[in-house]
Design an enzyme around this catalytic site. Structure first.
Site, PDB file in Angstrom:
ATOM      1  N   MET A 156       0.832  -1.200   0.000  1.00 40.31           N
ATOM      2  CA  MET A 156       0.000   0.000   0.000  1.00 40.31           C
ATOM      3  C   MET A 156       0.875   1.261   0.000  1.00 40.31           C
ATOM      4  O   MET A 156       0.922   2.013   0.972  1.00 40.31           O
ATOM      5  CB  MET A 156      -0.946  -0.015   1.198  1.00 40.31           C
ATOM      6  CG  MET A 156      -1.978   1.116   1.226  1.00 40.31           C
ATOM      7  SD  MET A 156      -2.894   1.338  -0.311  1.00 40.31           S
ATOM      8  CE  MET A 156      -3.847  -0.181  -0.419  1.00 40.31           C
ATOM      9  N   SER A 238       4.272  -4.862 -10.236  1.00 42.85           N
ATOM     10  CA  SER A 238       5.370  -4.489  -9.332  1.00 42.85           C
ATOM     11  C   SER A 238       6.708  -4.821  -9.968  1.00 42.85           C
ATOM     12  O   SER A 238       7.254  -4.032 -10.734  1.00 42.85           O
ATOM     13  CB  SER A 238       5.194  -5.191  -7.985  1.00 42.85           C
ATOM     14  OG  SER A 238       5.192  -6.607  -8.122  1.00 42.85           O
ATOM     15  N   ARG A 239       7.232  -6.000  -9.663  1.00 43.07           N
ATOM     16  CA  ARG A 239       8.445  -6.523 -10.277  1.00 43.07           C
ATOM     17  C   ARG A 239       8.229  -7.992 -10.605  1.00 43.07           C
ATOM     18  O   ARG A 239       7.615  -8.722  -9.824  1.00 43.07           O
ATOM     19  CB  ARG A 239       9.656  -6.373  -9.346  1.00 43.07           C
ATOM     20  CG  ARG A 239      10.250  -4.975  -9.306  1.00 43.07           C
ATOM     21  CD  ARG A 239      10.979  -4.663 -10.614  1.00 43.07           C
ATOM     22  NE  ARG A 239      11.651  -3.371 -10.591  1.00 43.07           N
ATOM     23  CZ  ARG A 239      11.128  -2.241 -11.047  1.00 43.07           C
ATOM     24  NH1 ARG A 239       9.887  -2.247 -11.536  1.00 43.07           N
ATOM     25  NH2 ARG A 239      11.820  -1.120 -11.037  1.00 43.07           N
ATOM     26  N   GLU A 268      13.211  -9.727 -18.553  1.00 41.67           N
ATOM     27  CA  GLU A 268      12.631  -8.821 -19.551  1.00 41.67           C
ATOM     28  C   GLU A 268      13.689  -8.418 -20.572  1.00 41.67           C
ATOM     29  O   GLU A 268      14.847  -8.199 -20.210  1.00 41.67           O
ATOM     30  CB  GLU A 268      12.061  -7.581 -18.857  1.00 41.67           C
ATOM     31  CG  GLU A 268      10.897  -7.908 -17.921  1.00 41.67           C
ATOM     32  CD  GLU A 268      10.302  -6.671 -17.251  1.00 41.67           C
ATOM     33  OE1 GLU A 268      10.793  -5.548 -17.520  1.00 41.67           O
ATOM     34  OE2 GLU A 268       9.356  -6.820 -16.475  1.00 41.67           O
ATOM     35  N   HIS A 287       5.743  -4.095 -19.804  1.00 42.19           N
ATOM     36  CA  HIS A 287       6.259  -3.177 -18.777  1.00 42.19           C
ATOM     37  C   HIS A 287       5.936  -1.723 -19.139  1.00 42.19           C
ATOM     38  O   HIS A 287       6.823  -0.886 -19.274  1.00 42.19           O
ATOM     39  CB  HIS A 287       7.777  -3.360 -18.597  1.00 42.19           C
ATOM     40  CG  HIS A 287       8.259  -2.914 -17.252  1.00 42.19           C
ATOM     41  ND1 HIS A 287       9.318  -3.519 -16.612  1.00 42.19           N
ATOM     42  CD2 HIS A 287       7.851  -1.919 -16.417  1.00 42.19           C
ATOM     43  CE1 HIS A 287       9.543  -2.918 -15.453  1.00 42.19           C
ATOM     44  NE2 HIS A 287       8.657  -1.940 -15.308  1.00 42.19           N
TER      45      HIS A 287
END
Length: 322
Positions: A156, A238-239, A268, A287
């Protein structure tokens, strides 16, 4: 022309280049969508004083050791897990990033993926393009309801807050898990804290927004997917390293969860032959969380401002604090 050499690892907006040109000689990798090869980058930074980089570049100890004159690294990104921060600090190299500016844009993308995966939008578009649509069917491409569903947000921060605000417009019941509970956000937005296990077991949609680190590596794996509803839609903006992709593939393939929307991947760019992309219940994008025109231009300017400050030995306006 200044006295410093500045290496820029991607083609970026001209306005950002104009700021940096006043302070040094620029080497600019001419491609926008093709990464600067690692060995070529090592060659260019050997006599560089400043490096303008991005999430697609590996800035490890070996590369930094080849750059004895480097004063500042400025990344056009919020995340900096591609940079060896420990060695950069050891060397006294200032590191800047671009926080906050992309929060709302990334929240837009997270909610877009939530809706697209939940309602099978890409699958439906392909259904038409492949000339499969012959007639209306009572259960043809039926998806999951978003209005009134429970949304669980893992992490959060500012982006999580943005996703929560969007969800309230759909009358969603929003719960969240974070390392630290945030009572002021709960009161301000009207969301509820719950433990991770409870969030995974009860949420219809789950959005992962945790930062990328060794601590969060594969934080969502087999055990976590087994806790989720079979009707759950999982979103990761996120990742990629935060998710065990083999476990995700298995859960999606065997019906452990219903669908996934993914903006990030363990490696990636992801290959078109990656097993996840063979699944019809995966909505994948390259992404592009912060990829609005206005946001990317602002990020480019912030990164340029960081670099200029660092090259002059001044405090970076947006310095990495972690």
């Amino acid at each position: 022309m200044g006295e410093y050499k500045i290496v820029v690892t991607r083609k970026i907006p001209d306005e950002s280049l104009d700021i940096m040109k006043k302070y040094g000689e620029l080497y600019i990798w001419p491609e926008e969508e093709i990464a600067m090869p690692y060995e070529r980058l090592k060659e260019e930074v050997c006599n560089a004083h400043a490096l303008y980089t991005n999430v697609g570049d590996k800035i490890d100890r070996e590369l930094l050791e080849s750059a004895p004159h480097l004063k500042v690294i400025s990344t056009m990104a919020v995340g900096f897990d591609n940079i060896d921060m420990e060695y950069a600090r050891e060397r006294g190299i200032a590191v800047g990033h671009t926080p906050s500016v992309l929060n709302e844009t990334t929240a837009d993308l997270a909610f877009t993926l939530l809706m697209a995966a939940g309602r099978r939008i890409v699958e439906g578009a392909d259904y038409i393009k492949e000339e499969k649509w012959k007639s209306w069917g009572p259960m043809l491409l039926t998806g999951q309801d978003i209005y009134g569903a429970r949304l669980g947000i893992i992490g959060m921060g500012r982006i999580g807050e943005g996703v929560a605000r969007r969800a309230l417009g759909f009358n969603m019941d929003v719960v969240y898990y974070n390392r630290n509970q945030k009572p002021h956000i709960e009161e301000e937005i009207g969301i509820t804290y719950c433990e991770l296990t409870d969030l995974l077991q009860t949420s219809d949609f789950i959005v992962l927004l945790a930062p990328g680190s060794e601590e969060t590596r594969h934080m969502i794996g087999t055990e976590q997917f087994q806790l989720m509803k079979k009707s759950a839609v999982f979103i990761n903006v996120s990742r990629g390293t935060n998710v065990d992709e083999q476990a995700l593939y298995k859960a999606l393939k065997e019906g452990g969860i219903w669908a996934a929307g993914l903006d990030v991947f363990e490696e990636e760019p992801i290959s078109a032959s990656h097993p996840l992309l063979s699944l019809p219940n995966v909505t994948a994008v390259p992404h592009i969380g912060s990829a609005s025109i206005a946001t990317r231009k602002k990020m480019a300017m912030m990164a340029a401002e960081n670099l200029v400050a660092g090259i002059q030995g001044e405090k970076l306006p947006f310095e990495v604090q972690a």
